[in-house]
Design a protein around this motif. Structure first.
Motif, PDB file in Angstrom:
ATOM      1  N   LEU A  28       0.820  -1.205   0.000  1.00  0.00           N
ATOM      2  CA  LEU A  28       0.000   0.000   0.000  1.00  0.00           C
ATOM      3  C   LEU A  28       0.859   1.263   0.000  1.00  0.00           C
ATOM      4  O   LEU A  28       0.568   2.227  -0.724  1.00  0.00           O
ATOM      5  CB  LEU A  28      -0.938  -0.008   1.207  1.00  0.00           C
ATOM      6  CG  LEU A  28      -1.938   1.121   1.296  1.00  0.00           C
ATOM      7  CD1 LEU A  28      -2.907   1.064   0.129  1.00  0.00           C
ATOM      8  CD2 LEU A  28      -2.684   1.053   2.607  1.00  0.00           C
ATOM      9  N   GLY A  29       1.920   1.275   0.798  1.00  0.00           N
ATOM     10  CA  GLY A  29       2.822   2.425   0.819  1.00  0.00           C
ATOM     11  C   GLY A  29       3.478   2.677  -0.516  1.00  0.00           C
ATOM     12  O   GLY A  29       3.628   3.819  -0.948  1.00  0.00           O
ATOM     13  N   PHE A  30       3.877   1.595  -1.186  1.00  0.00           N
ATOM     14  CA  PHE A  30       4.503   1.747  -2.499  1.00  0.00           C
ATOM     15  C   PHE A  30       3.525   2.320  -3.511  1.00  0.00           C
ATOM     16  O   PHE A  30       3.870   3.229  -4.278  1.00  0.00           O
ATOM     17  CB  PHE A  30       5.032   0.388  -2.980  1.00  0.00           C
ATOM     18  CG  PHE A  30       5.738   0.450  -4.296  1.00  0.00           C
ATOM     19  CD1 PHE A  30       6.992   1.011  -4.396  1.00  0.00           C
ATOM     20  CD2 PHE A  30       5.130  -0.032  -5.438  1.00  0.00           C
ATOM     21  CE1 PHE A  30       7.635   1.086  -5.610  1.00  0.00           C
ATOM     22  CE2 PHE A  30       5.760   0.031  -6.660  1.00  0.00           C
ATOM     23  CZ  PHE A  30       7.024   0.590  -6.745  1.00  0.00           C
ATOM     24  N   ILE A  31       2.289   1.837  -3.500  1.00  0.00           N
ATOM     25  CA  ILE A  31       1.274   2.325  -4.445  1.00  0.00           C
ATOM     26  C   ILE A  31       0.976   3.800  -4.199  1.00  0.00           C
ATOM     27  O   ILE A  31       0.918   4.609  -5.138  1.00  0.00           O
ATOM     28  CB  ILE A  31      -0.001   1.476  -4.352  1.00  0.00           C
ATOM     29  CG1 ILE A  31       0.255   0.080  -4.901  1.00  0.00           C
ATOM     30  CG2 ILE A  31      -1.163   2.131  -5.103  1.00  0.00           C
ATOM     31  CD1 ILE A  31      -0.864  -0.902  -4.642  1.00  0.00           C
ATOM     32  N   VAL A  32       0.797   4.174  -2.937  1.00  0.00           N
ATOM     33  CA  VAL A  32       0.474   5.569  -2.608  1.00  0.00           C
ATOM     34  C   VAL A  32       1.639   6.486  -2.943  1.00  0.00           C
ATOM     35  O   VAL A  32       1.462   7.585  -3.483  1.00  0.00           O
ATOM     36  CB  VAL A  32       0.061   5.682  -1.120  1.00  0.00           C
ATOM     37  CG1 VAL A  32      -0.052   7.126  -0.686  1.00  0.00           C
ATOM     38  CG2 VAL A  32      -1.233   4.954  -0.869  1.00  0.00           C
ATOM     39  N   MET A  33       2.880   6.036  -2.655  1.00  0.00           N
ATOM     40  CA  MET A  33       4.043   6.872  -2.941  1.00  0.00           C
ATOM     41  C   MET A  33       4.228   7.075  -4.441  1.00  0.00           C
ATOM     42  O   MET A  33       4.492   8.192  -4.898  1.00  0.00           O
ATOM     43  CB  MET A  33       5.299   6.250  -2.347  1.00  0.00           C
ATOM     44  CG  MET A  33       6.514   7.157  -2.439  1.00  0.00           C
ATOM     45  SD  MET A  33       7.992   6.402  -1.798  1.00  0.00           S
ATOM     46  CE  MET A  33       8.300   5.181  -3.049  1.00  0.00           C
ATOM     47  N   VAL A  34       4.057   6.028  -5.221  1.00  0.00           N
ATOM     48  CA  VAL A  34       4.224   6.148  -6.686  1.00  0.00           C
ATOM     49  C   VAL A  34       3.142   7.048  -7.271  1.00  0.00           C
ATOM     50  O   VAL A  34       3.424   7.870  -8.161  1.00  0.00           O
ATOM     51  CB  VAL A  34       4.219   4.750  -7.332  1.00  0.00           C
ATOM     52  CG1 VAL A  34       4.079   4.844  -8.840  1.00  0.00           C
ATOM     53  CG2 VAL A  34       5.483   4.012  -6.966  1.00  0.00           C
TER      54      VAL A  34
END
Length: 70
Positions: A55-61
């Motif tokens: 989830l963090g990777f998706i939100v950051m990208v």
């Protein structure tokens, strides 16, 4: 809204999303490194350690892409 205000809004929202994504990734790193299955009052074991990272990777990208498109 004119074009300049729209770009400023996208950059602001992108910065907020990027910050939230980084915080989630830091939480995921701390969850992976913890020796027991409790971290900050949360039970993190098994797949629950992977979910904040994804989830963090998706939100950051998505935040970074908003900043770049503005």
């Amino acid at each position: 809204m004119n074009n300049e205000e729209n770009a400023k809004f996208k950059r602001t929202l992108g910065g907020i999303l990027t910050g939230i994504g980084l915080l989630l990734l830091l939480f995921a790193c701390a969850a992976f490194m913890s020796s027991n299955n409790r971290l900050m009052g949360f039970d993190v074991e098994g797949a629950r350690k992977i979910a904040p990272a994804v989830l963090g990777f998706i939100v950051m990208v998505s935040g970074i892409s908003l900043i770049n498109r503005a």
